[in-house]
Design an enzyme around this catalytic site. Structure first.
Site, PDB file in Angstrom:
ATOM      1  N   HIS A 101       0.832  -1.205   0.000  1.00 16.92           N
ATOM      2  CA  HIS A 101       0.000   0.000   0.000  1.00 16.92           C
ATOM      3  C   HIS A 101       0.870   1.259   0.000  1.00 16.92           C
ATOM      4  CE1 HIS A 101      -3.738   2.233   1.393  1.00 16.92           C
ATOM      5  NE2 HIS A 101      -2.781   3.099   1.672  1.00 16.92           N
ATOM      6  N   GLU A 102       1.855   1.305   0.890  1.00 19.37           N
ATOM      7  CA  GLU A 102       2.689   2.501   0.984  1.00 19.37           C
ATOM      8  C   GLU A 102       3.529   2.695  -0.270  1.00 19.37           C
ATOM      9  OE1 GLU A 102       1.918   4.499   3.166  1.00 19.37           O
ATOM     10  OE2 GLU A 102       0.794   3.123   4.435  1.00 19.37           O
ATOM     11  N   HIS A 113       1.507   4.390  -2.898  1.00 19.32           N
ATOM     12  CA  HIS A 113       1.442   5.850  -2.821  1.00 19.32           C
ATOM     13  C   HIS A 113       2.618   6.473  -3.563  1.00 19.32           C
ATOM     14  CE1 HIS A 113      -2.055   6.318  -0.385  1.00 19.32           C
ATOM     15  NE2 HIS A 113      -1.547   5.811   0.729  1.00 19.32           N
ATOM     16  N   HIS A 139      -5.875   6.766  -2.387  1.00 18.50           N
ATOM     17  CA  HIS A 139      -6.805   5.823  -1.769  1.00 18.50           C
ATOM     18  C   HIS A 139      -7.994   5.564  -2.676  1.00 18.50           C
ATOM     19  CE1 HIS A 139      -5.275   6.756   2.546  1.00 18.50           C
ATOM     20  NE2 HIS A 139      -4.593   5.790   1.970  1.00 18.50           N
TER      21      HIS A 139
END
Length: 515
Positions: A339-340, A343, A349
């Site tokens: 997830h990170e 980014h 999101h």
């Protein structure tokens, strides 16, 4: 010839099946027990390599809920870069760097036979440990700690008892880039053949992980335990990113075993800022890589599990992220890492209308159990827009290969030692720079990829390669002699721009994202 290992797993009913048990993933209240019985079957003409402890390919047969399954596994040969290194510190603060042997490792990816949507990530170091997805459901497998026993537990994520029901968040408050207009414009364009080839090309994110002092203490200073945990975390991360043609070979680990080299606090934004500055001023001078995670055991405020900058992959200071070693389950922590990193690849999101075909997607702002394994359609579009606008060409640089066990096979669409390129068979090859028959680059090419490369040749001098992105920005043009677009130039400080505010620093401000 590649060896094939056939292991038959006999499912037995354990006397305590259904009762609660403490496993590495936590308290499990329902599980099955299997006893792997290894049967080796080499193909005709194959030769056993005595020096190779872990086979390149393995196959397991067993039952889940009374149904037979066949699990195919292949060693993840992109798990490490050839120059993989580890750093720790002596009691007097002296830096100690080593290059451990990693060619014959024990980490695998796989699939279930006759299940097109199945996946698997398994460590075979000491028994079988990991997860596999079967008929839409995720199962975990790990050895039971019973002396002189080959017993393994198989169970589902929902059977792990939760210690804390409070929702854990990516603490991002705003994940859009500085201006949405370039994104909207990019999303409305039809990709040219060169752009599509740029999107489809394998990306290699040279990945470095720093372990803070709290995490070292959490595992009682056992660097070997932490190392194996990280290997499996990165193995899972690679499994999730592989459908996007992204590979993240691990180039190094640094253990802050004596003390933290920055002030790691419960404030994620503050810690992220310090970590990025340390990476740019210290770590990058010692180890070339593309992206760094700080893996920490600290508990961040506001139920935050991680944080990263947006659209900053390849940036010396901002290509970083924070990840809390939140749960014993490696799959959950790996999902936070994915997830990170997402980014940093320009992905925000997910909104409610985004879809990945599952209950929860990777970029959903809250972590879910079982952890997500798929990106949404929104994430894919944002990632392509990021490639179009920011062109993170550091990810096009191939790392050195570690595969010294098997000879290269030209035409398998995998770049192996001794090959300059591999675009598949001559019938399927879509890379004009590569001779599919020899897996060598054509003698006439000037370049393969880059902002100033077109059909394997440099773009003519004067071709715009980076347009104006703000009032303070200036356009850049290709030189005709390089694939690289010249460094970004801006109006001199003090020139009125951005609503008559003076130009300052000339850098885009990137918004921080928190998981």
């Amino acid at each position: 010839m590649m060896q094939v290992l056939l292991v038959t797993i006999c499912l037995a009913v354990f006397p305590y099946q259904g009762s609660s048990i403490i496993l590495e993933s936590g308290n499990v209240n329902d599980y099955e027990v299997v006893y792997p019985q290894k049967v080796t079957a080499l193909p005709k003409g194959a030769v056993q390599q005595a020096e190779q402890k872990y086979e390149d390919a393995m196959q397991y047969e067993f039952e889940v809920n009374g149904q037979p399954v066949v699990l195919h596994l292949e060693k993840n040969k992109d798990l490490f870069s050839e120059d993989y290194s580890e750093t720790h510190y002596s009691p007097d603060g002296k830096e100690i760097t080593t290059n451990p042997p990693i060619e014959d490792h024990c980490y695998y990816h796989g699939r279930i036979q006759n299940d097109a949507h199945s996946t698997a990530s398994i460590s075979a170091c000491n028994g079988l440990k990991g997860h596999f997805k079967l008929r839409g459901e995720t199962y975990l497998i790990e050895p039971l700690k019973i002396p002189d026993s080959e017993a393994h537990a198989v169970y589902k994520y929902e059977n792990i008892e939760k210690e804390d029901d409070a929702p854990k968040m990516c603490g991002v408050t705003q994940t859009n880039w500085e201006s949405d207009e370039p994104i909207k414009e990019a999303s409305q364009l039809v990709a040219t053949s060169d752009q599509q080839r740029y999107y489809d090309h394998f990306r290699y994110i040279k990945y470095f992980i720093v372990v803070d002092h709290r995490m070292v203490e959490k595992y009682n200073g056992n660097l070997r335990t932490i190392r194996r945990r990280i290997y499996q975390l990165v193995n899972i991360l690679n499994e999730i990113y592989l459908p996007w043609n992204i590979r993240a070979p691990l180039v190094g680990i640094e253990f802050w075993n004596q003390r933290d080299l920055i002030n790691v606090t419960s404030s994620a934004p503050y810690t992220l800022d310090l970590f990025g500055k340390w990476r740019a001023s210290d770590l990058l001078n010692r180890k070339i890589h593309d992206y760094t995670h700080l893996l920490t055991a600290i508990v961040f405020v506001e139920q935050i599990l991680g944080m990263a900058h947006i659209a900053t992959m390849c940036h010396s200071e901002l290509s970083v992220g924070l990840v809390q070693d939140y749960m014993p389950s490696e799959h959950v922590v790996a999902a936070i890492m994915v997830h990170e990193m997402g980014h940093n690849l320009g992905i925000s999101h997910d909104e409610k209308y985004c879809n990945c075909g599952a209950d929860s997607c990777i970029m959903y702002p809250q972590i879910s159990i079982p952890p997500p394994v798929y990106f949404s359609n929104c994430s894919w579009e944002q990632y392509q827009n990021f490639l179009t606008i920011y062109k993170p060409d550091c990810t096009l640089i191939r790392p050195s290969r570690t595969d010294i066990v098997s000879p290269p096979v030209c035409g398998n669409d995998i770049l192996e030692q001794g090959e300059e390129c591999d675009c598949g068979s001559p019938e399927k090859c879509q890379d004009p720079c590569c001779d599919a028959a020899s897996c060598k680059l054509h003698s006439w090419i000037e370049c393969e990829f880059g902002e100033c490369c077109d059909q394997c040749r440099f773009k003519p001098a004067g071709t715009e390669c980076r347009g104006i992105r703000s009032e303070c920005d200036l356009p850049e043009y290709c030189t005709g002699q390089s694939v690289d677009c010249p460094i970004d130039h801006f109006h001199r400080n003090g020139k009125p721009c951005l609503n008559n505010n003076g130009a300052e620093k000339g850098e885009f401000q990137h918004t921080g994202g928190r998981y």
